[in-house]
Motif scaffolding. Structure first.
Motif, PDB file in Angstrom:
ATOM      1  N   ALA A 174       0.831  -1.204   0.000  1.00 49.65           N
ATOM      2  CA  ALA A 174       0.000   0.000   0.000  1.00 49.65           C
ATOM      3  C   ALA A 174       0.864   1.251   0.000  1.00 49.65           C
ATOM      4  O   ALA A 174       1.874   1.313   0.695  1.00 49.65           O
ATOM      5  CB  ALA A 174      -0.916   0.008   1.221  1.00 49.65           C
ATOM      6  N   THR A 175       0.437   2.253  -0.769  1.00 44.41           N
ATOM      7  CA  THR A 175       1.166   3.511  -0.832  1.00 44.41           C
ATOM      8  C   THR A 175       0.246   4.659  -0.423  1.00 44.41           C
ATOM      9  O   THR A 175      -0.888   4.759  -0.901  1.00 44.41           O
ATOM     10  CB  THR A 175       1.711   3.769  -2.248  1.00 44.41           C
ATOM     11  N   TYR A 176       0.741   5.483   0.479  1.00 45.27           N
ATOM     12  CA  TYR A 176       0.023   6.675   0.938  1.00 45.27           C
ATOM     13  C   TYR A 176       0.498   7.866   0.128  1.00 45.27           C
ATOM     14  O   TYR A 176       1.704   8.116   0.012  1.00 45.27           O
ATOM     15  CB  TYR A 176       0.304   6.892   2.424  1.00 45.27           C
ATOM     16  N   LEU A 230      -5.651   5.934   7.246  1.00 40.54           N
ATOM     17  CA  LEU A 230      -5.441   5.150   8.467  1.00 40.54           C
ATOM     18  C   LEU A 230      -6.647   4.274   8.781  1.00 40.54           C
ATOM     19  O   LEU A 230      -6.495   3.160   9.304  1.00 40.54           O
ATOM     20  CB  LEU A 230      -5.141   6.078   9.633  1.00 40.54           C
ATOM     21  N   ALA A 231      -7.835   4.743   8.439  1.00 43.52           N
ATOM     22  CA  ALA A 231      -9.030   3.926   8.650  1.00 43.52           C
ATOM     23  C   ALA A 231      -8.982   2.675   7.779  1.00 43.52           C
ATOM     24  O   ALA A 231      -9.404   1.585   8.208  1.00 43.52           O
ATOM     25  CB  ALA A 231     -10.280   4.740   8.356  1.00 43.52           C
ATOM     26  N   ARG A 232      -8.464   2.817   6.564  1.00 43.84           N
ATOM     27  CA  ARG A 232      -8.311   1.643   5.688  1.00 43.84           C
ATOM     28  C   ARG A 232      -7.291   0.668   6.267  1.00 43.84           C
ATOM     29  O   ARG A 232      -7.462  -0.548   6.207  1.00 43.84           O
ATOM     30  CB  ARG A 232      -7.896   2.082   4.276  1.00 43.84           C
ATOM     31  N   CYS A 233      -6.222   1.202   6.824  1.00 40.77           N
ATOM     32  CA  CYS A 233      -5.224   0.336   7.459  1.00 40.77           C
ATOM     33  C   CYS A 233      -5.834  -0.399   8.652  1.00 40.77           C
ATOM     34  O   CYS A 233      -5.587  -1.602   8.852  1.00 40.77           O
ATOM     35  CB  CYS A 233      -4.018   1.160   7.906  1.00 40.77           C
ATOM     36  N   ALA A 234      -6.630   0.302   9.427  1.00 37.95           N
ATOM     37  CA  ALA A 234      -7.293  -0.332  10.570  1.00 37.95           C
ATOM     38  C   ALA A 234      -8.244  -1.429  10.099  1.00 37.95           C
ATOM     39  O   ALA A 234      -8.392  -2.471  10.758  1.00 37.95           O
ATOM     40  CB  ALA A 234      -8.046   0.721  11.383  1.00 37.95           C
ATOM     41  N   GLU A 235      -8.876  -1.212   8.958  1.00 36.74           N
ATOM     42  CA  GLU A 235      -9.761  -2.235   8.395  1.00 36.74           C
ATOM     43  C   GLU A 235      -8.975  -3.482   8.019  1.00 36.74           C
ATOM     44  O   GLU A 235      -9.414  -4.608   8.255  1.00 36.74           O
ATOM     45  CB  GLU A 235     -10.503  -1.668   7.187  1.00 36.74           C
ATOM     46  N   VAL A 281       5.544   5.620   1.282  1.00 37.19           N
ATOM     47  CA  VAL A 281       5.366   7.007   0.865  1.00 37.19           C
ATOM     48  C   VAL A 281       6.545   7.366  -0.030  1.00 37.19           C
ATOM     49  O   VAL A 281       7.682   6.950   0.236  1.00 37.19           O
ATOM     50  CB  VAL A 281       5.321   7.973   2.067  1.00 37.19           C
ATOM     51  N   VAL A 282       6.293   8.133  -1.082  1.00 37.34           N
ATOM     52  CA  VAL A 282       7.384   8.662  -1.896  1.00 37.34           C
ATOM     53  C   VAL A 282       8.123   9.711  -1.075  1.00 37.34           C
ATOM     54  O   VAL A 282       7.515  10.615  -0.494  1.00 37.34           O
ATOM     55  CB  VAL A 282       6.849   9.273  -3.204  1.00 37.34           C
ATOM     56  N   GLU A 312       6.355  11.647   8.889  1.00 42.43           N
ATOM     57  CA  GLU A 312       6.530  11.624  10.341  1.00 42.43           C
ATOM     58  C   GLU A 312       5.197  11.371  11.049  1.00 42.43           C
ATOM     59  O   GLU A 312       5.113  10.553  11.981  1.00 42.43           O
ATOM     60  CB  GLU A 312       7.133  12.943  10.813  1.00 42.43           C
ATOM     61  N   ALA A 313       4.161  12.037  10.584  1.00 45.24           N
ATOM     62  CA  ALA A 313       2.844  11.872  11.213  1.00 45.24           C
ATOM     63  C   ALA A 313       2.302  10.465  10.991  1.00 45.24           C
ATOM     64  O   ALA A 313       1.699   9.864  11.901  1.00 45.24           O
ATOM     65  CB  ALA A 313       1.871  12.904  10.652  1.00 45.24           C
ATOM     66  N   LEU A 314       2.530   9.923   9.800  1.00 45.07           N
ATOM     67  CA  LEU A 314       2.022   8.587   9.500  1.00 45.07           C
ATOM     68  C   LEU A 314       2.712   7.539  10.353  1.00 45.07           C
ATOM     69  O   LEU A 314       2.062   6.620  10.881  1.00 45.07           O
ATOM     70  CB  LEU A 314       2.219   8.280   8.012  1.00 45.07           C
ATOM     71  N   ARG A 315       4.024   7.659  10.523  1.00 42.11           N
ATOM     72  CA  ARG A 315       4.740   6.695  11.366  1.00 42.11           C
ATOM     73  C   ARG A 315       4.225   6.744  12.800  1.00 42.11           C
ATOM     74  O   ARG A 315       4.078   5.696  13.453  1.00 42.11           O
ATOM     75  CB  ARG A 315       6.234   6.968  11.327  1.00 42.11           C
ATOM     76  N   ALA A 316       3.944   7.919  13.280  1.00 39.68           N
ATOM     77  CA  ALA A 316       3.444   8.046  14.651  1.00 39.68           C
ATOM     78  C   ALA A 316       2.054   7.447  14.803  1.00 39.68           C
ATOM     79  O   ALA A 316       1.706   6.935  15.874  1.00 39.68           O
ATOM     80  CB  ALA A 316       3.427   9.518  15.056  1.00 39.68           C
ATOM     81  N   ALA A 317       1.264   7.471  13.722  1.00 34.70           N
ATOM     82  CA  ALA A 317      -0.120   7.022  13.804  1.00 34.70           C
ATOM     83  C   ALA A 317      -0.308   5.547  13.484  1.00 34.70           C
ATOM     84  O   ALA A 317      -1.254   4.920  13.976  1.00 34.70           O
ATOM     85  CB  ALA A 317      -0.990   7.859  12.859  1.00 34.70           C
ATOM     86  N   LEU A 318       0.562   4.974  12.668  1.00 35.78           N
ATOM     87  CA  LEU A 318       0.421   3.568  12.292  1.00 35.78           C
ATOM     88  C   LEU A 318       0.756   2.652  13.470  1.00 35.78           C
ATOM     89  O   LEU A 318       1.600   2.983  14.303  1.00 35.78           O
ATOM     90  CB  LEU A 318       1.349   3.220  11.125  1.00 35.78           C
TER      91      LEU A 318
END
Length: 305
Positions: free
Chosen positions: A112-114, A125-130, A142-143, A153-159
């Motif tokens: 998956a690519t964000y 993130l909701a899709r990842c939780a699914e 992420v590119v 940075e925000a994505l790493r903190a949230a995943l």
């Protein structure tokens, strides 16, 4: 032959996103083009069905395929074939995911690519939780554009901690500073491997031996980056096309290319998650050996007679 990795790329070349770094952004296709892609996909699935050896498949579409029901059905179908070890697809996660309930999820992996700017972080993130709720294995990438650094940075903190977040090095517009490489390596421990162009001409490579690239019309190539065809998948036993060959390219810079260089032993880091870019191998706990092998390959060592 005991096992073959197949990277399949059909005629589909449309996407619902408008990423400025992608040539297929917001491209649409006609009903006739979609029908052509579906016929090619059906023929490929029939080929996989008929093989007497183990097969793993990674779909690498020019665009976004997983929003199409035919690709959802393909992943479900392949996952239930006893001789298919793994099936994976590159996707932006914008499509529905409930199809996975019908799949053998132990065999399915999503690459998956964000894409910041194309989708809200909370929605992604909701899709990842699914996926987590469904028990589907996945990695997220992420590119690595500088404008994406805050989103990375925000994505790493949230995943969730168990999800591997990889960063694709942006290889145009100048390189990264040592400080940027260090920071991005703190996000993705394997990032530095992806920043390099490896001098691979003459190096051993299993592409064309235990891994192939297949187009919708059946054209077989060693990999996506070697233009010379080996033959056609539908003209006879594929085994006749396979043999050890040194790399013919001056360099290799893409993950789906260099992971087939035996010297790197990417399987040690990725294990069964190799096609979906999910590190599951024994070296993932301490990937320093992988980084060291990449350094040696960069200096022209490894895999050469």
């Amino acid at each position: 032959m005991r096992h073959l990795n197949v990277l399949y790329r059909g005629p589909l070349s449309s996407c619902n996103y408008a990423c400025p770094y992608c040539p297929f952004a917001k491209r649409t296709e006609s009903a006739e083009e979609h029908a052509h892609d579906e016929r090619a996909l059906t023929r490929f699935l029939a080929w996989v069905d008929a093989q007497a050896f183990d097969v793993s498949v990674l779909f690498t579409p020019w665009g976004e395929a997983l929003v199409r029901a035919r690709y959802q059905r393909a992943l479900v179908h392949l996952s239930h074939l006893p001789h298919v070890r793994q099936v994976a697809i590159q996707t932006n996660l914008s499509g529905r995911l409930d199809w996975a309930r019908d799949a053998d999820r132990a065999k399915v992996g999503l690459w998956a690519t964000y894409h910041p700017g194309e989708v809200d972080e909370a929605r992604f993130l909701a899709r990842c939780a699914e996926l987590d709720a469904l028990g589907v294995r996945y990695s997220v990438g992420v590119v690595g554009k500088r404008s994406h650094f805050p989103a990375i940075e925000a994505l790493r903190a949230a995943l969730p901690a168990h999800v591997y977040l990889w960063v694709n090095a942006f290889k145009t517009g100048g390189g990264y500073t040592p400080e940027e490489v260090a920071w991005l390596s703190g996000i993705d421990p394997l990032f530095e491997v992806n920043t390099r162009r490896y001098p691979t001409r003459g190096a051993a490579c299993t592409a064309g031996e235990s891994a192939i690239s297949v187009e919708g019309d059946g054209t077989v190539r060693r990999c996506h980056f070697v233009s010379r065809p080996l033959g056609n998948l539908y003209d006879g036993p594929v085994e006749a096309l396979l043999k050890p060959r040194p790399c013919s390219r001056a360099s290799c810079e893409c993950h789906i290319g260099y992971v087939h260089v035996p010297h790197l032993n990417a399987a040690g880091v990725y294990g069964d998650g190799l096609l979906a870019r999910i590190p599951e191998g024994p070296e993932w706990a301490a990937p320093e050996a992988y980084l060291a092998r990449a350094q040696l390959l960069l200096r022209g060592g490894g895999g050469r007679p």
